[in-house]
Write a protein that holds these residues in place. Structure first.
Motif, PDB file in Angstrom:
ATOM      1  N   GLU A   1       0.523 -55.184  -9.038  1.00  0.00           N
ATOM      2  CA  GLU A   1       1.494 -54.137  -8.738  1.00  0.00           C
ATOM      3  C   GLU A   1       1.611 -53.179  -9.914  1.00  0.00           C
ATOM      4  OE1 GLU A   1       5.090 -55.155  -6.329  1.00  0.00           O
ATOM      5  OE2 GLU A   1       4.560 -57.207  -6.912  1.00  0.00           O
ATOM      6  N   ALA A   2       1.507 -51.879  -9.620  1.00  0.00           N
ATOM      7  CA  ALA A   2       1.682 -50.826 -10.617  1.00  0.00           C
ATOM      8  C   ALA A   2       2.743 -49.871 -10.089  1.00  0.00           C
ATOM      9  CB  ALA A   2       0.372 -50.095 -10.865  1.00  0.00           C
ATOM     10  N   GLY A   3       3.964 -50.114 -10.497  1.00  0.00           N
ATOM     11  CA  GLY A   3       5.070 -49.348  -9.930  1.00  0.00           C
ATOM     12  C   GLY A   3       5.245 -49.714  -8.466  1.00  0.00           C
ATOM     13  N   LYS A   4       5.233 -48.712  -7.599  1.00  0.00           N
ATOM     14  CA  LYS A   4       5.354 -48.962  -6.171  1.00  0.00           C
ATOM     15  C   LYS A   4       3.997 -49.155  -5.501  1.00  0.00           C
ATOM     16  CE  LYS A   4       9.709 -46.414  -5.668  1.00  0.00           C
ATOM     17  NZ  LYS A   4      10.413 -45.316  -4.952  1.00  0.00           N
ATOM     18  N   HIS A   5       2.931 -49.083  -6.276  1.00  0.00           N
ATOM     19  CA  HIS A   5       1.591 -49.208  -5.720  1.00  0.00           C
ATOM     20  C   HIS A   5       1.098 -50.650  -5.854  1.00  0.00           C
ATOM     21  CE1 HIS A   5       0.787 -44.780  -5.429  1.00  0.00           C
ATOM     22  NE2 HIS A   5       1.777 -44.772  -6.306  1.00  0.00           N
ATOM     23  N   LEU A   6       0.452 -51.136  -4.804  1.00  0.00           N
ATOM     24  CA  LEU A   6      -0.126 -52.476  -4.802  1.00  0.00           C
ATOM     25  C   LEU A   6      -1.644 -52.359  -4.699  1.00  0.00           C
ATOM     26  CD1 LEU A   6       0.139 -55.576  -4.668  1.00  0.00           C
ATOM     27  CD2 LEU A   6       0.369 -55.345  -2.177  1.00  0.00           C
ATOM     28  N   PHE A   7      -2.337 -53.001  -5.645  1.00  0.00           N
ATOM     29  CA  PHE A   7      -3.796 -53.044  -5.636  1.00  0.00           C
ATOM     30  C   PHE A   7      -4.229 -54.497  -5.452  1.00  0.00           C
ATOM     31  CE2 PHE A   7      -2.672 -49.286  -8.045  1.00  0.00           C
ATOM     32  CZ  PHE A   7      -3.555 -48.322  -7.579  1.00  0.00           C
TER      33      PHE A   7
ATOM     34  N   GLU B   1      -8.153 -53.194  -1.954  1.00  0.00           N
ATOM     35  CA  GLU B   1      -7.194 -52.583  -1.037  1.00  0.00           C
ATOM     36  C   GLU B   1      -6.089 -51.937  -1.856  1.00  0.00           C
ATOM     37  OE1 GLU B   1      -5.771 -54.582   2.669  1.00  0.00           O
ATOM     38  OE2 GLU B   1      -3.816 -54.500   1.681  1.00  0.00           O
ATOM     39  N   TRP B   2      -5.743 -50.708  -1.482  1.00  0.00           N
ATOM     40  CA  TRP B   2      -4.673 -49.962  -2.148  1.00  0.00           C
ATOM     41  C   TRP B   2      -3.565 -49.696  -1.144  1.00  0.00           C
ATOM     42  CZ3 TRP B   2      -4.372 -44.120  -1.832  1.00  0.00           C
ATOM     43  CH2 TRP B   2      -3.221 -43.649  -2.491  1.00  0.00           C
ATOM     44  N   GLN B   3      -2.343 -50.092  -1.513  1.00  0.00           N
ATOM     45  CA  GLN B   3      -1.165 -49.844  -0.681  1.00  0.00           C
ATOM     46  C   GLN B   3      -0.158 -49.018  -1.488  1.00  0.00           C
ATOM     47  OE1 GLN B   3       0.711 -53.279   1.102  1.00  0.00           O
ATOM     48  NE2 GLN B   3      -1.245 -54.319   1.441  1.00  0.00           N
ATOM     49  N   PRO B   4      -0.060 -47.720  -1.235  1.00  0.00           N
ATOM     50  CA  PRO B   4       0.989 -46.933  -1.895  1.00  0.00           C
ATOM     51  C   PRO B   4       2.368 -47.250  -1.330  1.00  0.00           C
ATOM     52  CG  PRO B   4      -0.252 -45.560  -0.383  1.00  0.00           C
ATOM     53  CD  PRO B   4      -0.949 -46.880  -0.424  1.00  0.00           C
ATOM     54  N   HIS B   5       2.389 -47.709  -0.062  1.00  0.00           N
ATOM     55  CA  HIS B   5       3.603 -48.213   0.583  1.00  0.00           C
ATOM     56  C   HIS B   5       3.167 -49.037   1.788  1.00  0.00           C
ATOM     57  CE1 HIS B   5       2.810 -44.819   3.270  1.00  0.00           C
ATOM     58  NE2 HIS B   5       2.888 -44.020   2.217  1.00  0.00           N
ATOM     59  N   ARG B   6       4.114 -49.681   2.457  1.00  0.00           N
ATOM     60  CA  ARG B   6       3.773 -50.627   3.511  1.00  0.00           C
ATOM     61  C   ARG B   6       3.172 -49.970   4.755  1.00  0.00           C
ATOM     62  NH1 ARG B   6       6.054 -55.767   2.952  1.00  0.00           N
ATOM     63  NH2 ARG B   6       4.805 -56.254   4.800  1.00  0.00           N
TER      64      ARG B   6
END
Length: 402
Positions: A321-327, A359-364
């Motif tokens: 997790e980097a801030g609100k981003h999930l890698f 996989e990159w998730q900036p939000h859900r």
């Protein structure tokens, strides 16, 4: 076999403690459920879904390298943007003992046509819904990755080793599931928390299903039988580890070009195998394997024969997790040696494939996956009896969740 089905259903119903003597409202475990069942059924239906668009044309080294079961836009002249899935899910607790679930796919078969994926209802056999009968078309409980939704899975496609057991992972039948309330909550947590769980298919499952796979007519009078046992252990540290074992057996009618009236089309088949999952908290690991027998094309005999099969995969991933981003970087190696019964002539396959992706998730509500695939695939039948293809390519997928 029909008498056997009736006996199993009667046995499961009558072994539920006090099933017929429970007051349906007073026995509901939660106030939330009591509120739900007082509403008209149409007010309990929820709508959700997801859509996936792909592009497989980057750095492709061999256009003859294909996997029709995986992705019809992979290889050949099919390069271009491609809707892999457009799923709408209608579900709801329409009665204190009845849960319904209908899922059409609006991008089925690669030509954006609609097709039913799931259409079933769960009949609760006790007040807490710990014992359930699932009736209709649904996923066959064989393998963790097969049960895991494509919305949650990291690799773009399921591995050949166990996905070759049931086309589209589904069939029409009756399935019995059992899990204590505490374990059902844990299954739901593993999905809702983003840990890539497989969903709630019980701690124990037993099912009877047609065997020709979803949306295809039954070809004989023999049901397939499947059973699965799994348990998600929660360690003192909070780490969750799940171990499973599953098996099925039945008779399958293959699709082949009839040469003589005596050519065999019905084959007995069986498979069995274990699963191990360490959920990514933050490092994760998965491994599945299965063995069995089934139909497979033999290029030397130019015929379909009964043959052994085996295959599986290992996967490692990491949640960052980097801030609100999930890698979520991941890698998977999978292997399969056997026939694919639902392909023409039970096509002979030899698969060795390595995938490296993130996989990159900036939000859900949005996900982007980039995955580099290095593949060695043999797929042979009477129309193409000598066909081994090697190559690599970069694959991209954008997914919207709603």
């Amino acid at each position: 076999m029909n008498k056997f089905v009736i006996m199993i259903i009667i046995l499961m119903v009558y072994t539920m403690d006090g099933f017929s003597n429970i007051d349906p409202v007073d026995s509901i475990a939660s106030e939330e459920m009591k509120t739900i069942i007082r509403k008209p059924w149409y007010e309990t239906i929820q709508l959700r879904g997801y859509a996936q668009m792909r592009y497989n044309g980057f750095f492709e080294t061999n256009p003859d390298l294909q996997c029709a079961q995986c992705d019809r836009s992979w290889g050949g002249d099919a390069d271009g943007f491609f809707f892999r899935r457009i799923r709408l899910i209608f579900s709801g607790q329409i009665h204190e003992r009845v849960f319904m679930y209908i899922q059409p796919d609006l991008a089925s078969g690669g030509n954006n046509t609609a097709q039913i994926r799931d259409a079933y209802f769960d009949l609760g056999l006790d007040a807490k819904q710990e014992f359930r009968l699932r009736i209709g078309q649904s996923k066959v409980p064989f393998g963790f990755e097969n049960l895991q939704s494509s919305q949650n899975r990291l690799p773009l496609d399921r591995h050949d080793g166990m996905n070759s057991a049931v086309l589209n992972e589904r069939d029409l039948g009756v399935f019995f599931y059992y899990a204590p309330s505490e374990i059902r909550k844990r299954f739901n947590y593993l999905v809702n928390s983003g840990l890539k769980g497989s969903g709630d298919y019980g701690m124990f499952g037993l099912g009877l299903y047609n065997g020709q796979t979803a949306n295809l007519p039954e070809q004989n009078r023999n049901f397939h039988v499947v059973s699965r046992a799994t348990y998600p252990f929660e360690l003192a540290s909070g780490q969750i580890i799940e171990a499973s074992f599953q098996a099925y057996t039945g008779k399958f009618v293959i699709n082949r070009e009839m040469k003589t009236d005596t050519d065999q089309t019905e084959f007995e088949e069986f498979r069995y195998g274990p699963t191990f999952v360490m959920y990514p908290q933050p490092f994760g690991f998965q491994a599945e394997f299965n063995w069995g027998r089934g139909p497979e094309y033999d290029p030397e005999l130019d015929d379909v024969v009964d043959a052994p099969l085996r295959g599986g995969y290992i996967l490692a991933n990491y949640f960052y997790e980097a801030g609100k981003h999930l890698f979520i970087p991941f890698t998977r190696y999978h292997y399969y040696q056997g026939g694919k019964k639902f392909e023409f002539d039970a096509t002979r396959h030899r698969v060795r494939e390595l995938e490296i992706g993130v996989e990159w998730q900036p939000h859900r509500n949005f996900e982007l996956v980039a995955m580099y695939t290095i593949s060695d695939r043999t797929f042979e039948n009477s129309l193409n009896p000598d066909n081994r293809q090697k190559g690599s390519l970069l694959r991209l997928q954008a997914q919207v969740n709603f």
